[in-house]
Design a protein around this motif. Sequence first.
Motif, PDB file in Angstrom:
ATOM      1  N   ARG A   1     -34.599  17.878 -47.546  1.00 49.11           N
ATOM      2  CA  ARG A   1     -34.134  18.264 -46.326  1.00 49.11           C
ATOM      3  C   ARG A   1     -33.711  16.593 -46.029  1.00 49.11           C
ATOM      4  O   ARG A   1     -32.472  16.932 -45.329  1.00 49.11           O
ATOM      5  N   PRO A   2     -34.311  15.981 -46.039  1.00 50.39           N
ATOM      6  CA  PRO A   2     -34.035  14.468 -45.652  1.00 50.39           C
ATOM      7  C   PRO A   2     -32.726  14.079 -46.316  1.00 50.39           C
ATOM      8  O   PRO A   2     -31.781  13.669 -45.577  1.00 50.39           O
ATOM      9  N   LEU A   3     -32.521  14.314 -47.670  1.00 50.65           N
ATOM     10  CA  LEU A   3     -31.303  13.749 -48.444  1.00 50.65           C
ATOM     11  C   LEU A   3     -30.240  14.847 -48.143  1.00 50.65           C
ATOM     12  O   LEU A   3     -29.049  14.169 -47.812  1.00 50.65           O
ATOM     13  N   GLY A   4     -30.304  16.040 -47.843  1.00 52.70           N
ATOM     14  CA  GLY A   4     -29.529  17.090 -47.572  1.00 52.70           C
ATOM     15  C   GLY A   4     -28.773  16.761 -46.190  1.00 52.70           C
ATOM     16  O   GLY A   4     -27.456  16.733 -46.059  1.00 52.70           O
ATOM     17  N   LEU A   5     -29.618  16.280 -45.128  1.00 50.22           N
ATOM     18  CA  LEU A   5     -29.141  15.976 -43.698  1.00 50.22           C
ATOM     19  C   LEU A   5     -28.313  14.611 -43.936  1.00 50.22           C
ATOM     20  O   LEU A   5     -27.403  14.366 -43.321  1.00 50.22           O
ATOM     21  N   VAL A   6     -28.704  13.671 -44.550  1.00 52.93           N
ATOM     22  CA  VAL A   6     -28.138  12.386 -44.822  1.00 52.93           C
ATOM     23  C   VAL A   6     -26.679  12.718 -45.432  1.00 52.93           C
ATOM     24  O   VAL A   6     -25.695  12.094 -45.224  1.00 52.93           O
ATOM     25  N   MET A   7     -26.576  13.432 -46.479  1.00 53.15           N
ATOM     26  CA  MET A   7     -25.445  13.873 -47.102  1.00 53.15           C
ATOM     27  C   MET A   7     -24.181  14.499 -46.202  1.00 53.15           C
ATOM     28  O   MET A   7     -23.235  14.569 -46.427  1.00 53.15           O
ATOM     29  N   ILE A   8     -24.844  15.317 -45.146  1.00 51.34           N
ATOM     30  CA  ILE A   8     -23.866  15.886 -44.239  1.00 51.34           C
ATOM     31  C   ILE A   8     -22.883  14.772 -43.722  1.00 51.34           C
ATOM     32  O   ILE A   8     -21.578  14.968 -43.582  1.00 51.34           O
ATOM     33  N   VAL A   9     -23.205  13.715 -43.436  1.00 51.52           N
ATOM     34  CA  VAL A   9     -22.441  12.495 -42.969  1.00 51.52           C
ATOM     35  C   VAL A   9     -21.367  12.163 -43.812  1.00 51.52           C
ATOM     36  O   VAL A   9     -20.106  12.194 -43.221  1.00 51.52           O
ATOM     37  N   PRO A  10     -21.624  11.527 -45.040  1.00 47.17           N
ATOM     38  CA  PRO A  10     -20.647  11.295 -45.810  1.00 47.17           C
ATOM     39  C   PRO A  10     -19.273  12.459 -46.152  1.00 47.17           C
ATOM     40  O   PRO A  10     -18.287  12.068 -46.355  1.00 47.17           O
ATOM     41  N   THR A  11     -20.126  13.863 -46.260  1.00 48.05           N
ATOM     42  CA  THR A  11     -19.255  14.907 -46.914  1.00 48.05           C
ATOM     43  C   THR A  11     -18.466  15.076 -45.724  1.00 48.05           C
ATOM     44  O   THR A  11     -17.054  15.647 -45.886  1.00 48.05           O
ATOM     45  N   ILE A  12     -18.711  15.172 -44.371  1.00 49.09           N
ATOM     46  CA  ILE A  12     -17.900  15.563 -43.259  1.00 49.09           C
ATOM     47  C   ILE A  12     -16.990  14.555 -43.025  1.00 49.09           C
ATOM     48  O   ILE A  12     -15.947  14.427 -42.851  1.00 49.09           O
ATOM     49  N   GLY A  13     -17.498  13.099 -43.147  1.00 44.15           N
ATOM     50  CA  GLY A  13     -16.526  11.952 -43.010  1.00 44.15           C
ATOM     51  C   GLY A  13     -15.541  12.005 -43.900  1.00 44.15           C
ATOM     52  O   GLY A  13     -14.303  11.633 -43.616  1.00 44.15           O
ATOM     53  N   ALA A  14     -15.772  12.363 -45.306  1.00 39.80           N
ATOM     54  CA  ALA A  14     -14.558  12.192 -46.250  1.00 39.80           C
ATOM     55  C   ALA A  14     -13.589  13.214 -45.877  1.00 39.80           C
ATOM     56  O   ALA A  14     -12.553  13.083 -46.038  1.00 39.80           O
ATOM     57  N   ALA A  15     -14.303  14.574 -45.746  1.00 38.48           N
ATOM     58  CA  ALA A  15     -13.366  15.569 -45.247  1.00 38.48           C
ATOM     59  C   ALA A  15     -12.398  15.177 -44.040  1.00 38.48           C
ATOM     60  O   ALA A  15     -11.147  15.406 -43.809  1.00 38.48           O
ATOM     61  N   ALA A  16     -13.054  14.442 -43.059  1.00 34.92           N
ATOM     62  CA  ALA A  16     -12.162  14.146 -41.898  1.00 34.92           C
ATOM     63  C   ALA A  16     -11.051  12.995 -42.388  1.00 34.92           C
ATOM     64  O   ALA A  16      -9.940  13.192 -41.873  1.00 34.92           O
ATOM     65  N   LEU A  17     -11.700  12.118 -43.041  1.00 34.56           N
ATOM     66  CA  LEU A  17     -10.598  11.163 -43.675  1.00 34.56           C
ATOM     67  C   LEU A  17      -9.412  11.726 -44.335  1.00 34.56           C
ATOM     68  O   LEU A  17      -8.409  11.457 -44.135  1.00 34.56           O
ATOM     69  N   ILE A  18      -9.615  12.622 -45.379  1.00 36.34           N
ATOM     70  CA  ILE A  18      -8.727  13.471 -46.107  1.00 36.34           C
ATOM     71  C   ILE A  18      -7.783  14.196 -45.162  1.00 36.34           C
ATOM     72  O   ILE A  18      -6.639  14.098 -45.358  1.00 36.34           O
ATOM     73  N   THR A  19      -8.238  14.743 -44.313  1.00 30.56           N
ATOM     74  CA  THR A  19      -7.443  15.470 -43.224  1.00 30.56           C
ATOM     75  C   THR A  19      -6.576  14.585 -42.510  1.00 30.56           C
ATOM     76  O   THR A  19      -5.333  14.778 -42.257  1.00 30.56           O
ATOM     77  N   TRP A  20      -7.109  13.444 -41.960  1.00 26.80           N
ATOM     78  CA  TRP A  20      -6.337  12.276 -41.535  1.00 26.80           C
ATOM     79  C   TRP A  20      -5.141  11.862 -42.127  1.00 26.80           C
ATOM     80  O   TRP A  20      -4.017  11.757 -41.775  1.00 26.80           O
TER      81      TRP A  20
END
Length: 121
Positions: free
Chosen positions: A37-56
Amino acid sequence: MESNEPLYVIPERYRKIENLHIVFWLLKDLCWVMLWRPLGLVMIVPTIGAAALITWQTRHIKSELLHNIAVFFWIIANAYWMITEFFTTDDSLRYYAVIPFSIGIVAIAYYYIGLRFAIKK
């Protein structure tokens, strides 16, 4: 081998973030399946962040933009689903993931049906 087909070229820095995004996504999903759980929750941020950056970064290329919007919402749905499995016993809550999944499908449908049809006309 020569071809008259136009080349699709993206800057190397874009490719690097795309590859890193795959690593983030795989780590997030590994944490999900292993119930970390803790690492899974942490990994949400860079995963969504990278997807947002790629989209931009691809906002000027309509086909890439729409595909990346779909991926962005797929990851949001995926992360929400993971959170519901981590923290609730109410299976009905995961069905709200259909909202971002549907937004992604609409983006893809717009590209393949709407834009492609309009281009052929």
